[in-house]
Design a protein around this motif. Structure first.
Motif, PDB file in Angstrom:
ATOM      1  N   THR A 254     -40.770  30.988 -28.984  1.00 46.96           N
ATOM      2  CA  THR A 254     -40.305  29.696 -29.527  1.00 46.96           C
ATOM      3  C   THR A 254     -39.472  28.937 -28.503  1.00 46.96           C
ATOM      4  N   ASP A 255     -38.601  29.668 -27.780  1.00 47.47           N
ATOM      5  CA  ASP A 255     -37.790  29.011 -26.736  1.00 47.47           C
ATOM      6  C   ASP A 255     -38.674  28.456 -25.635  1.00 47.47           C
ATOM      7  N   PHE A 256     -39.677  29.264 -25.271  1.00 45.16           N
ATOM      8  CA  PHE A 256     -40.555  28.842 -24.178  1.00 45.16           C
ATOM      9  C   PHE A 256     -41.313  27.572 -24.561  1.00 45.16           C
ATOM     10  N   TRP A 257     -41.865  27.545 -25.765  1.00 48.15           N
ATOM     11  CA  TRP A 257     -42.612  26.364 -26.182  1.00 48.15           C
ATOM     12  C   TRP A 257     -41.713  25.143 -26.279  1.00 48.15           C
ATOM     13  N   GLU A 258     -40.466  25.342 -26.692  1.00 46.31           N
ATOM     14  CA  GLU A 258     -39.518  24.229 -26.752  1.00 46.31           C
ATOM     15  C   GLU A 258     -39.286  23.650 -25.367  1.00 46.31           C
ATOM     16  N   ALA A 259     -39.158  24.532 -24.368  1.00 44.15           N
ATOM     17  CA  ALA A 259     -38.946  24.071 -22.995  1.00 44.15           C
ATOM     18  C   ALA A 259     -40.173  23.338 -22.465  1.00 44.15           C
ATOM     19  N   VAL A 260     -41.370  23.827 -22.824  1.00 47.74           N
ATOM     20  CA  VAL A 260     -42.598  23.159 -22.394  1.00 47.74           C
ATOM     21  C   VAL A 260     -42.690  21.776 -23.038  1.00 47.74           C
ATOM     22  N   LYS A 261     -42.364  21.716 -24.328  1.00 51.84           N
ATOM     23  CA  LYS A 261     -42.417  20.436 -25.061  1.00 51.84           C
ATOM     24  C   LYS A 261     -41.480  19.410 -24.450  1.00 51.84           C
ATOM     25  N   ASP A 262     -40.352  19.895 -23.933  1.00 53.43           N
ATOM     26  CA  ASP A 262     -39.374  19.000 -23.323  1.00 53.43           C
ATOM     27  C   ASP A 262     -39.643  18.758 -21.846  1.00 53.43           C
ATOM     28  N   PRO A 265     -39.093  21.261 -15.859  1.00 52.50           N
ATOM     29  CA  PRO A 265     -39.828  21.461 -14.598  1.00 52.50           C
ATOM     30  C   PRO A 265     -40.079  22.922 -14.268  1.00 52.50           C
ATOM     31  N   VAL A 266     -39.097  23.803 -14.571  1.00 51.22           N
ATOM     32  CA  VAL A 266     -39.276  25.224 -14.277  1.00 51.22           C
ATOM     33  C   VAL A 266     -40.478  25.784 -15.038  1.00 51.22           C
ATOM     34  N   MET A 267     -40.609  25.389 -16.305  1.00 48.91           N
ATOM     35  CA  MET A 267     -41.711  25.878 -17.119  1.00 48.91           C
ATOM     36  C   MET A 267     -43.049  25.350 -16.612  1.00 48.91           C
ATOM     37  N   PHE A 268     -43.071  24.075 -16.231  1.00 46.26           N
ATOM     38  CA  PHE A 268     -44.317  23.512 -15.722  1.00 46.26           C
ATOM     39  C   PHE A 268     -44.734  24.212 -14.427  1.00 46.26           C
ATOM     40  N   THR A 269     -43.752  24.498 -13.552  1.00 44.67           N
ATOM     41  CA  THR A 269     -44.048  25.216 -12.308  1.00 44.67           C
ATOM     42  C   THR A 269     -44.556  26.616 -12.611  1.00 44.67           C
ATOM     43  N   ALA A 288     -54.565  25.861 -19.001  1.00 48.73           N
ATOM     44  CA  ALA A 288     -55.695  24.937 -19.101  1.00 48.73           C
ATOM     45  C   ALA A 288     -55.233  23.552 -19.552  1.00 48.73           C
ATOM     46  N   LEU A 289     -54.318  23.511 -20.522  1.00 48.30           N
ATOM     47  CA  LEU A 289     -53.807  22.224 -20.999  1.00 48.30           C
ATOM     48  C   LEU A 289     -53.055  21.478 -19.902  1.00 48.30           C
ATOM     49  N   LEU A 290     -52.268  22.221 -19.113  1.00 52.25           N
ATOM     50  CA  LEU A 290     -51.535  21.586 -18.016  1.00 52.25           C
ATOM     51  C   LEU A 290     -52.505  21.022 -16.981  1.00 52.25           C
ATOM     52  N   LYS A 291     -53.547  21.797 -16.671  1.00 50.61           N
ATOM     53  CA  LYS A 291     -54.529  21.351 -15.689  1.00 50.61           C
ATOM     54  C   LYS A 291     -55.242  20.085 -16.155  1.00 50.61           C
ATOM     55  N   MET A 292     -55.474  19.991 -17.467  1.00 51.57           N
ATOM     56  CA  MET A 292     -56.140  18.808 -18.022  1.00 51.57           C
ATOM     57  C   MET A 292     -55.172  17.649 -18.242  1.00 51.57           C
ATOM     58  N   GLY A 293     -53.888  17.870 -17.976  1.00 47.80           N
ATOM     59  CA  GLY A 293     -52.902  16.815 -18.167  1.00 47.80           C
ATOM     60  C   GLY A 293     -52.507  16.588 -19.598  1.00 47.80           C
ATOM     61  N   LYS A 294     -52.712  17.601 -20.450  1.00 51.23           N
ATOM     62  CA  LYS A 294     -52.416  17.451 -21.872  1.00 51.23           C
ATOM     63  C   LYS A 294     -51.108  18.094 -22.295  1.00 51.23           C
ATOM     64  N   LEU A 295     -50.386  18.689 -21.340  1.00 53.47           N
ATOM     65  CA  LEU A 295     -49.039  19.169 -21.636  1.00 53.47           C
ATOM     66  C   LEU A 295     -48.077  18.062 -21.225  1.00 53.47           C
ATOM     67  N   LYS A 296     -47.626  17.325 -22.193  1.00 51.31           N
ATOM     68  CA  LYS A 296     -46.782  16.170 -21.889  1.00 51.31           C
ATOM     69  C   LYS A 296     -45.473  16.279 -22.660  1.00 51.31           C
ATOM     70  N   ALA A 301     -37.899  13.882 -25.500  1.00 48.10           N
ATOM     71  CA  ALA A 301     -37.622  14.226 -24.109  1.00 48.10           C
ATOM     72  C   ALA A 301     -37.682  12.992 -23.214  1.00 48.10           C
ATOM     73  N   ILE A 302     -38.653  12.093 -23.511  1.00 49.99           N
ATOM     74  CA  ILE A 302     -38.763  10.857 -22.735  1.00 49.99           C
ATOM     75  C   ILE A 302     -37.490  10.036 -22.872  1.00 49.99           C
ATOM     76  N   ASP A 303     -36.993   9.929 -24.094  1.00 54.35           N
ATOM     77  CA  ASP A 303     -35.757   9.178 -24.315  1.00 54.35           C
ATOM     78  C   ASP A 303     -34.603   9.784 -23.528  1.00 54.35           C
ATOM     79  N   MET A 304     -34.565  11.124 -23.486  1.00 55.01           N
ATOM     80  CA  MET A 304     -33.499  11.796 -22.760  1.00 55.01           C
ATOM     81  C   MET A 304     -33.597  11.514 -21.269  1.00 55.01           C
ATOM     82  N   PHE A 305     -34.846  11.581 -20.753  1.00 51.95           N
ATOM     83  CA  PHE A 305     -35.013  11.338 -19.323  1.00 51.95           C
ATOM     84  C   PHE A 305     -34.707   9.886 -18.966  1.00 51.95           C
ATOM     85  N   MET A 306     -35.111   8.980 -19.841  1.00 52.76           N
ATOM     86  CA  MET A 306     -34.853   7.576 -19.555  1.00 52.76           C
ATOM     87  C   MET A 306     -33.352   7.298 -19.527  1.00 52.76           C
TER      88      MET A 306
END
Length: 601
Positions: A254-262, A265-269, A288-296, A301-306
């Protein structure tokens, strides 16, 4: 720590005084240990010769006998005949790892090893792989092959084999301890890059499924799991017998998926670069989802980064930088890779493109002007590499405009270069066909002008039924195709048609030459019978050889020891001579040396 009574996962023993099954490793009974030592001694010389000649080799090991089936089926196919499988299974299978950048050396290494094995008559089968090829097995969920490589008997190792071995043992301990709760065990870092040494840390990631644990606090669960998993680190190192130290990171699902959802960068790497050596259908879908660009990232998270941006200017600077290190960079890299592959190179990595373009098209072929290489170097090295190394942190709009213009000029030139490469390839094809055909025709008509060769071929060979009229037509078509191409009138389709038709003529010419050589050779050979048995006499190139009792002798004033190399050279020289010359004294010398004999018909 005693096992908690308020947990609803009784299958998982979290007691520190645990008792678990050990991973399956090759047994070392006195008998198998003795056999391994004998095998190691026999292969030690071969290994020494190999690593001395090719000092870049990373590891040499013996595949465990119990894993041979999967290796044989992987290499040859699972429909291999039983007899062939049993033959291969009796061989000692040697596994060799070479760096990715030395992949082109694999055929040369195989040839060298086969020559050495033939000399020593060892019953050995060779497997040579790069780290990338090994990780491809894992990415295809063929974990048992990677495990067998890690558990193979090491003859030589710079570090990659030991690092994989300790990870495999640790994985087995963890999986057997926590059973279905381990969803993925992933390796990363220097091991995946293929540059692990004997002292390298081994980065591993363990993902535990906590979705059905209800009564135990998740933080407590994670800490208890972490404690036991870390205890296995020392045990795995001791069992592997290596210096490499495991550096495990434990994540709850659950923690891992939360980090991916947000979009952490460490998780994406980790997802992008990691390779699973155990996975229950969790990690590979992420990859596979990351390779297809579907892990966004999520909207939150966008609001936080902005909100982290200081102002609009900084965001604009970042966008400009993204254009340079993203769009413009790939705008010049991708067509460059395509042309290098069109030229005949294997798919190049982005980091090798600049060097390959310079080496092939600027220095070797002289097909590309230096100003275009300068554009490529500026975009790749100054900006992209500068960005990677933290030297380029922002670019101006003026710089982006210039780089956009340079990219457009570069792409336009690449399109022109493609046409040049296609034309050069067609030219090389038609010239090679022309050269090969007339070299073979010369062998049967003699050395003369090409027009005279065609006349002789028609008069002395086609009209006399030694070749078909089709062969003559193809010969004339090859000449016509070359002439048309030099005038710029021949297209790629016609070049390919000429190549296919020429193959028929070349086969006929080669077959005729071979028949002619065989007939001449048979004329120079005779069998004899004498008091000591039978033998064979071969006359070629003005020399006479006697084959007797698996030995070769040269007949001169007497019998001299000879060998097949000398015989082969004489046979080759005889091909250029019309008649077989036999020294009249040969028979007198033979009677003197071996006694009376008779010629067998």
């Amino acid at each position: 720590m005693a096992e908690s009574s308020n947990t609803d996962i009784p299958e998982m023993n979290l007691d520190r005084n645990y008792s678990s099954k050990k991973p399956v490793v090759p047994e070392e009974t006195p008998k198998t240990q003795k056999e391994m030592e004998k095998t190691k001694k026999e292969l030690e010389k071969l290994k020494s010769l190999l690593v001395k000649k090719y000092n870049f080799i990373q590891a040499v090991s013996i595949i465990p006998p119990q894993a041979l089936k999967i290796f044989i089926e992987e290499e040859i196919g699972d429909d291999i005949p039983k007899e062939k499988f049993e033959t291969l299974a009796k061989k000692m299978h040697l596994h060799i790892i070479v760096p990715d950048d030395k992949e082109k050396k694999i055929p040369e290494i195989k040839k060298f090893l086969v020559e050495q094995i033939d000399k020593t008559k060892q019953n050995v089968w060779i497997h040579i792989k790069t780290p990338t090829e090994i990780w491809e097995y894992s990415l295809d969920s063929k974990f048992e092959i990677v495990e067998a490589i890690g558990m193979s008997f090491p003859l030589y190792d710079k570090g990659i084999l030991g690092a994989l071995r300790v990870a495999e043992i640790h994985k087995s301990l963890v999986v057997q301890k926590f059973e279905k709760y381990v969803v993925s065990y992933v390796i990363g870092g220097s091991l995946i890059r293929g540059d692990a040494v004997k002292t390298s840390d081994v980065d591993v990631f363990v993902i535990i499924n906590d979705t059905d644990v209800k009564r135990m606090p998740r933080l407590e669960l994670k800490e208890r799991l972490r404690s036991i998993i870390y205890q296995y680190v020392g045990e795995a190192g001791a069992m592997a017998g290596v210096q490499n130290k495991l550096e495990p990171q434990i994540y709850l699902l659950t923690d891992f998926w939360e980090a991916v959802k947000d979009a952490h960068p460490v998780m994406f790497t980790f997802i992008r670069d990691g390779v699973p050596i155990y996975d229950r259908g969790t990690f590979m879908p992420w990859k596979a989802l990351l390779k297809m660009g579907k892990l966004k990232p999520s909207p939150e998270a966008i609001d936080m980064f902005m909100s982290m941006g200081d102002n609009t200017t900084k965001r604009a600077e970042r966008m400009l930088l993204d254009i340079v290190v993203g769009d413009i960079y790939w705008g010049v890299i991708t067509p460059s890779q395509a042309l290098l592959m069109l030229y005949g190179l294997p798919p190049p990595t982005p980091k090798s493109v600049v060097g390959d373009m310079k080496r092939i098209f600027v220095d070797k072929e002289k097909m590309l002007e230096k100003k275009y290489l300068d554009i490529l170097e500026e975009i790749v090295i100054k900006y992209y590499k500068g960005y990677e190394h933290g030297k380029v942190k922002k670019v101006t709009g003026k710089e982006v405009d210039k780089l956009m213009k340079d990219m457009e000029d570069y792409i336009k030139r690449m399109k022109e270069l493609r046409e040049q490469i296609d034309k050069r390839a067609q030219e090389n094809t038609i010239e090679q066909i022309y050269k090969d055909v007339f070299e073979l025709v010369k062998n049967i008509t003699g050395k003369k002008s090409h027009s005279a060769m065609i006349e002789s071929f028609e008069k002395d060979f086609v009209k006399k039924g030694k070749f078909s009229p089709q062969d003559l037509r193809i010969l004339k078509d090859v000449v016509s195709a070359r002439t048309e191409f030099k005038k710029g009138k021949l297209n790629a389709h016609k070049v390919d048609e000429a190549r296919k038709n020429a193959g028929t003529l070349i086969n006929d010419l080669v077959e005729y030459s071979q028949r002619k050589d065989l007939i001449n050779l048979e004329k120079s050979r005779m069998r004899i019978k004498f008091n000591g048995g039978t033998g064979e006499i071969l006359n070629c190139d003005g020399k006479t050889f006697l084959f007797r009792s698996n030995k070769v002798f040269r007949v001169e004033e007497k019998l001299h020891d000879s060998n097949m190399e000398e015989v082969s050279k004489a046979v080759e020289n005889q091909k250029s001579k019309k008649n077989v010359e036999i020294n009249s004294k040969v028979f007198e010398i033979l009677r003197k040396e071996i006694g009376d004999f008779e010629v067998l018909i």
